[in-house]
Design a protein around this motif. Structure first.
Motif, PDB file in Angstrom:
ATOM      1  N   PRO A 292      -3.707  12.099 -14.081  1.00 46.60           N
ATOM      2  CA  PRO A 292      -2.550  11.249 -13.792  1.00 46.60           C
ATOM      3  C   PRO A 292      -1.314  11.620 -14.598  1.00 46.60           C
ATOM      4  O   PRO A 292      -0.203  11.265 -14.232  1.00 46.60           O
ATOM      5  CB  PRO A 292      -3.042   9.849 -14.154  1.00 46.60           C
ATOM      6  CG  PRO A 292      -4.252  10.036 -14.977  1.00 46.60           C
ATOM      7  CD  PRO A 292      -4.831  11.359 -14.630  1.00 46.60           C
TER       8      PRO A 292
ATOM      9  N   ARG B 102      -6.736   7.901 -18.531  1.00 45.23           N
ATOM     10  CA  ARG B 102      -7.004   7.955 -17.093  1.00 45.23           C
ATOM     11  C   ARG B 102      -7.087   6.580 -16.455  1.00 45.23           C
ATOM     12  O   ARG B 102      -7.476   6.445 -15.302  1.00 45.23           O
ATOM     13  CB  ARG B 102      -8.298   8.714 -16.826  1.00 45.23           C
ATOM     14  CG  ARG B 102      -8.090  10.188 -17.019  1.00 45.23           C
ATOM     15  CD  ARG B 102      -9.307  10.989 -16.710  1.00 45.23           C
ATOM     16  NE  ARG B 102      -9.041  12.369 -17.047  1.00 45.23           N
ATOM     17  CZ  ARG B 102      -8.563  13.245 -16.173  1.00 45.23           C
ATOM     18  NH1 ARG B 102      -8.324  12.898 -14.948  1.00 45.23           N
ATOM     19  NH2 ARG B 102      -8.327  14.487 -16.557  1.00 45.23           N
ATOM     20  N   LYS B 103      -6.742   5.542 -17.200  1.00 40.51           N
ATOM     21  CA  LYS B 103      -6.810   4.206 -16.606  1.00 40.51           C
ATOM     22  C   LYS B 103      -5.424   3.581 -16.552  1.00 40.51           C
ATOM     23  O   LYS B 103      -4.604   3.793 -17.443  1.00 40.51           O
ATOM     24  CB  LYS B 103      -7.737   3.321 -17.443  1.00 40.51           C
ATOM     25  CG  LYS B 103      -9.121   3.908 -17.476  1.00 40.51           C
ATOM     26  CD  LYS B 103     -10.174   2.887 -17.729  1.00 40.51           C
ATOM     27  CE  LYS B 103     -11.504   3.590 -17.604  1.00 40.51           C
ATOM     28  NZ  LYS B 103     -12.597   2.787 -17.314  1.00 40.51           N
ATOM     29  N   THR B 104      -5.206   2.773 -15.523  1.00 41.91           N
ATOM     30  CA  THR B 104      -3.928   2.083 -15.412  1.00 41.91           C
ATOM     31  C   THR B 104      -3.960   0.823 -16.266  1.00 41.91           C
ATOM     32  O   THR B 104      -5.008   0.405 -16.757  1.00 41.91           O
ATOM     33  CB  THR B 104      -3.661   1.655 -13.964  1.00 41.91           C
ATOM     34  OG1 THR B 104      -4.710   0.773 -13.573  1.00 41.91           O
ATOM     35  CG2 THR B 104      -3.638   2.845 -13.037  1.00 41.91           C
ATOM     36  N   TYR B 148       0.377   4.217 -15.859  1.00 42.92           N
ATOM     37  CA  TYR B 148      -0.567   4.795 -16.807  1.00 42.92           C
ATOM     38  C   TYR B 148       0.034   4.727 -18.209  1.00 42.92           C
ATOM     39  O   TYR B 148       1.252   4.735 -18.359  1.00 42.92           O
ATOM     40  CB  TYR B 148      -0.874   6.241 -16.433  1.00 42.92           C
ATOM     41  CG  TYR B 148      -1.759   6.355 -15.219  1.00 42.92           C
ATOM     42  CD1 TYR B 148      -3.138   6.259 -15.352  1.00 42.92           C
ATOM     43  CD2 TYR B 148      -1.227   6.525 -13.950  1.00 42.92           C
ATOM     44  CE1 TYR B 148      -3.962   6.345 -14.255  1.00 42.92           C
ATOM     45  CE2 TYR B 148      -2.051   6.620 -12.837  1.00 42.92           C
ATOM     46  CZ  TYR B 148      -3.416   6.528 -12.999  1.00 42.92           C
ATOM     47  OH  TYR B 148      -4.237   6.613 -11.907  1.00 42.92           O
TER      48      TYR B 148
END
Ligand SMILES: Nc1ncnc2c1ncn2[C@@H]1O[C@H](COP(=O)(O)OP(=O)(O)OP(=O)(O)O)[C@@H](O)[C@H]1O
Ligand SMILES: [Mg+2]
Lengths: 296, 334
Positions: A292, B102-104, B148
């Motif tokens: 991301p 990798r996490k929101t 993010y």
């Protein structure tokens, strides 16, 4: 306190589209990855086609009058030493290479990553035992290991897949262990521990997703080498049984006619190269798309 | 006296190294009452973070007891510990590495709630509801819910860290240098937030920092650590008014507080820091102390209550007797 229980709590424009869609949107911007994906998709279509429309009899139809014919409209890839149509044989062979590239490497990757992550995360004697076994596996030449396994289990596609899967395990163990080691001391792992997560769960929900990039690169690199290794084993008579047109086996069979009938090695060679090349391109694109941080 | 919220007895943590054991925390005792804050100060490497992690049992202490509401958490089994984790949380020093990249924001705050099944039969909406509520509490705008961590600044990330800790409705939070990685202007915002939360939720804090001015703003009691030992402990106002241990004096002189009757000169510490690896049985500060006396090598000085509620560990300071003041000639001034 908010009281509404409807699913539209978060205003529409802040909603996320779902993980896979996001990965696809990022992947789409990478031309190489799209090319790789397209070629692999084409191979899969070819495989499906051959499953439906071709029988083993078509593939080994011998015609002694039309041996060593160069490519023509009747035989797009020419014919081989027994007058068999190379185009049909190469298309039919797609299934073996795909099975090796995805199936065998996939099995090896899952097993290797599992043990590698455990070794890296837990350390101590768990690490020692797993890594010593891996060292032994790694120090045996892959071809030799494959030959031993095939000898024990008997020749055939499944055995070939097991043999290839076995030879790639050690690479994944090492890769997974190294990347787990590099993230396991980070504070977000400790943060997961602080909310009560078990160590085992932390490995698979926190540590591994952050180690995915090097694993994907390893995976695609291994896909390419495994297709070649499978060819090597086939050549030595330890792979897919002889009349079946595995690409590597086709090259081996054609190597005696390099000067007189170069198409016998050229076309299977191009297919192997295309497969390996598109795996690598897709792998590169996936590595970026899954991160991301590289979002635009 | 069994009524303390948290009581730590003779806590030790040694790390094994090839050359010997690092005495990161070496025989620490203290108590905290409900709703209060204990400030822990000391220079880098003196064992503050190790102490905080041992108290939460994020790492296993080598020895000692941590009594949380009367229960020794070092003796809990896995399941009991998992339940207790909801009550004891930690806020980390580095908001850049303490959030999974990798996490929101939504995933990060929802994770503890989902994992501990805090809302029975929770639907997706229930969880989003709670996440939005927590975001409001810590002051993150709703529009950031699907970003993010790397897209946010340090202050916002630290707020997410706070929201994660709060999501479990804890009673006790270890704040491990929660502002030292932030800009000064943002530091104040985060400190105010932590203070507000303490008042509203009745939280008890251990507040770790190397910055005495921060800890003064925050703490009821202050504990000064030096190489794994507690060298001085007193209520905040008392410590600032009357620092006794030579190390505390040096620390205090290093923060430039405006003083009416002239700032006392800044005390410079010279000499080498004693190695934390198997240190000899003597005052660990002796090599850098400006007040060297004969007693300094006579064993580790015990932590004594020199004045009411004011504890000091120095051979030269005993109840009713402070050689440092009475016999200034001892000040060698090396
Ligand atoms: N996991 C570990 N293994 C070995 N030694 C460690 C470990 N964690 C900390 N130490 C050592 O313990 C000592 C205390 O470390 P700690 O992190 O508690 O210091 P600190 O006071 O929090 O410092 P800082 O202000 O830099 O955060 C240091 O000497 C450090 O090297
Ligand atoms: Mg620290």
């Amino acid at each position: 306190m908010r009281k509404s229980k409807s699913a539209t709590l978060i205003s529409k424009q802040y909603r996320r589209k779902g993980f896979l869609i996001e990965v696809w949107l990022r992947l789409r911007t990478n031309r190489g990855a799209v090319f790789g994906l397209a070629v692999l998709a084409l191979f899969i279509l070819i495989m499906v086609y051959t499953f439906i429309f071709m029988t083993p009899a078509d593939v080994s139809k011998i015609d002694s009058k039309s041996r060593y014919l160069p490519p023509s409209s009747a035989h797009p890839f020419g014919t081989d030493d027994m007058g068999r149509d190379l185009f049909v044989r190469v298309l039919y062979g797609t299934r073996y290479s795909l099975a090796i590239a995805f199936g065998a490497v996939g099995i090896g990757a899952v097993i290797g990553t599992f043990f590698g992550s455990i070794a890296g995360y837990y350390g101590g004697w768990t690490d020692q035992i797993i890594m010593r076994i891996t060292d032994v596996l790694h120090s045996l030449p892959g071809i030799l290991l494959g030959m031993v396994i095939v000898t024990i289990l008997g020749a055939g596609l499944q055995t070939l897949m097991i043999a290839i899967g076995f030879t790639v395990i050690s690479g994944f163990v090492r890769m997974a262990r190294a990347s787990v080691l590099s993230v396991k001391t980070s504070e977000f792992v400790e943060s997961a521990r602080a909310i009560g997560m078990s160590e085992f769960r932390i490995v698979f929900s926190q540590v591994l997703p952050n180690s995915i990039s090097p694993l994907i690169v390893t995976f695609t690199a291994r896909m390419a080498t495994s297709v070649l290794a499978a060819a090597g084993l086939s050549f030595l008579g330890f792979g897919v049984p002889v009349p079946l047109p595995e690409w590597g086996a086709l090259i081996s069979a054609g190597r005696n006619y390099l000067t007189t009938a170069p198409h016998l090695t050229l076309f299977p060679g191009i297919f192997i190269m295309l497969m390996a090349f598109s795996c690598a391109l897709l792998g590169d694109g996936l590595r970026d798309a899954l991160d991301p941080k590289l979002n635009k | 006296m069994d009524s303390h919220f948290l009581e730590v007895r003779n806590l030790k943590k040694y790390f094994k190294r090839t050359r010997g054991n690092v005495h990161a925390v070496d025989g620490v005792n203290f108590t905290i009452d409900k709703g209060k804050t204990l400030g822990v100060v000391g220079e880098s490497g003196c064992g503050k973070s190790t102490l905080g992690r041992c108290v939460l049992r994020l790492i296993e202490p080598t020895d000692g007891e941590v009594l949380y509401e009367g229960r020794d958490i070092c003796k809990l089994n896995k399941r009991e510990l998992k339940d207790l984790r909801k009550e004891m949380q930690i806020i980390f020093q580095d908001p850049f590495s303490s959030l999974n990249p990798r996490k929101t924001v939504l995933d990060l705050i929802a994770e503890p709630i989902k994992f501990n099944k805090l809302i029975p039969n929770a639907s997706k909406a229930d969880i989003e509801n709670r996440v939005l509520e927590l975001m409001e509490t810590v002051g993150i705008a709703e529009r950031l819910i699907n970003t993010y961590p790397h897209e946010l600044d340090g202050g916002r990330r630290q707020r997410i860290g706070i929201a994660r800790a709060l999501s479990l409705n804890p009673k006790f939070i270890v704040c491990d240098e929660p502002v030292s990685a932030l800009d000064v202007s943002i530091q104040a915002q985060i400190l105010n937030l932590l203070k507000k939360l303490q008042k509203e939720l009745g939280l008890t804090y251990i507040f770790i920092t190397h910055d005495l001015s921060v800890v003064n703003y925050f703490s009821n009691d202050i504990m000064v650590m030096y190489l794994g030992h507690v060298v001085e402990m007193a209520p905040a106002a008392e410590l600032f008014r009357n620092p006794m241990h030579p190390y505390t004096k040096a620390l205090l002189s290093a923060i430039l507080l405006p003083k009416v009757n002239g700032n006392p000169e800044r005390i410079q510490l010279r000499g080498e820091v004693t190695s934390p690896i198997d240190p000899p049985d003597e005052c660990r500060f002796a090599k850098r102390c400006n007040y060297l006396c004969k007693a300094c090598s006579a064993g580790t000085p015990p932590l004594l209550e020199v004045e009411p509620n004011h504890l000091v560990a120095c051979h030269c300071i005993k109840p009713g007797m402070n050689i440092l003041q009475e016999q200034p000639h001892l000040i060698s001034g090396r």
